[in-house]
Write an enzyme that holds these catalytic residues in place. Structure first.
Site, PDB file in Angstrom:
ATOM      1  N   HIS A 147     -17.304 -23.708  47.295  1.00  0.00           N
ATOM      2  CA  HIS A 147     -18.348 -24.537  47.881  1.00  0.00           C
ATOM      3  C   HIS A 147     -18.288 -25.899  47.193  1.00  0.00           C
ATOM      4  O   HIS A 147     -17.757 -26.040  46.085  1.00  0.00           O
ATOM      5  CB  HIS A 147     -19.728 -23.909  47.649  1.00  0.00           C
ATOM      6  CG  HIS A 147     -19.982 -22.692  48.489  1.00  0.00           C
ATOM      7  ND1 HIS A 147     -20.060 -22.739  49.857  1.00  0.00           N
ATOM      8  CD2 HIS A 147     -20.181 -21.388  48.136  1.00  0.00           C
ATOM      9  CE1 HIS A 147     -20.297 -21.522  50.329  1.00  0.00           C
ATOM     10  NE2 HIS A 147     -20.365 -20.684  49.307  1.00  0.00           N
ATOM     11  N   CYS A 190     -16.837 -28.380  51.084  1.00  0.00           N
ATOM     12  CA  CYS A 190     -17.653 -29.375  51.780  1.00  0.00           C
ATOM     13  C   CYS A 190     -17.861 -30.592  50.881  1.00  0.00           C
ATOM     14  O   CYS A 190     -17.748 -30.519  49.652  1.00  0.00           O
ATOM     15  CB  CYS A 190     -19.005 -28.785  52.162  1.00  0.00           C
ATOM     16  SG  CYS A 190     -18.938 -27.659  53.562  1.00  0.00           S
TER      17      CYS A 190
END
Length: 285
Positions: A147, A190
């Site tokens: 992430h 991301c």
């Protein structure tokens, strides 16, 4: 088909929902900015430390890529997370890992995989890479699968690591055996939120580095059940074109393929950044 993203969630949430991610206080911001200013100063000096690249015969030079093994390919794959932040498990990231292992092993690299590394463990492993002797190798590759948010990737404990600080361990004045050799980072994460004043993502003064980000700043990076769009296309075109195309041409093709996928609210465009000074090929072993 289900699709997931590698976001760290909404950082504008209140403190009860943010767990360990309360907004950075002014003192912390000042400290971060000072530390990064010091890093930038050293990076500006790097070009004078790196050996000079000359161009002969009017052709662009190529990085040497003849050593066997070519170098180390480090894969940090964070799948399961703990801590107050409660980041979602990154289902299907094992598929990305397998694709990267296969491709870089076939390209002649020593592949090392680290799973579910905390932020501190990620820093430690990059420091270990800094201290290794790469003098017999031609290249270093690192794949970060986690992430993330703008300028940072998450450790398995939910704490964040600055991407450029991780890579900074391998700059010329810290890792002389990688001096003037390509250092390649592929980041599947991301980049859609930032915290504090955003200073952590501003600096980019490394020589002979390539950062292959899976998406543009402030955007998500999507990961279907068959593996992420970025890693799937990156490994596909590395396998098909490593002998004939240099890495920037390959990444342009990856951009084209990834950009064809998805509805308007799930569009994704990879965003390479680089300070490479030669063409980088990965010829067959």
């Amino acid at each position: 088909m289900a699709s997931f993203d590698d976001s760290c969630g909404d950082l504008s949430a209140d403190s009860d929902n943010m767990g360990n991610f309360n907004p950075v206080q002014q003192d912390s911001q000042s400290k971060i900015t000072t530390e990064l200013d010091d890093l930038v100063h050293s990076f500006h000096n790097e070009l004078s430390i790196e050996s000079t690249v000359t161009q002969q015969g009017g052709d662009r030079p190529k990085y040497k890529m003849t050593s066997i093994p070519r170098g180390i390919c480090l894969i940090i794959n964070n799948i399961k997370f703990r801590g107050k932040r409660k980041l979602e498990e990154r289902t299907s990231s094992e598929i990305d890992e397998d694709k990267l292992k296969r491709v870089f092993k076939n390209l002649g690299f020593i592949v090392e995989v680290k799973r579910d590394q905390t932020a501190q463990e990620m820093k430690n492993v990059m420091d270990e890479m800094r201290r290794r002797d790469h003098s017999q190798y031609d290249c270093f590759v690192c794949c970060l699968l986690s992430h993330g948010r703008l300028g940072e990737v998450a450790g398995s404990d939910g704490e964040m690591c600055n991407v450029l600080q991780l890579a900074g361990n391998l700059r010329a004045d810290k890792c002389e055996s990688l001096n003037a050799k390509p250092k390649v980072f592929f980041i599947q994460a991301c980049r859609d939120k930032k915290m504090g004043d955003g200073s952590l993502h501003k600096y980019f003064d490394y020589a002979d580095f390539l950062f292959g980000y899976s998406t543009t700043p402030l955007k998500k990076s999507f990961r279907p059940q068959t593996g992420s769009h970025f890693i799937t296309n990156l490994t596909k075109y590395l396998e098909e074109r490593h002998d004939t195309d240099h890495i920037l041409d390959i990444l342009t093709q990856v951009n084209y393929e990834v950009g064809k996928w998805g509805l308007e609210d799930k569009k994704q465009a990879p965003a390479p950044q680089y300070t490479l000074r030669k063409d980088l090929y990965f010829p067959s072993v």
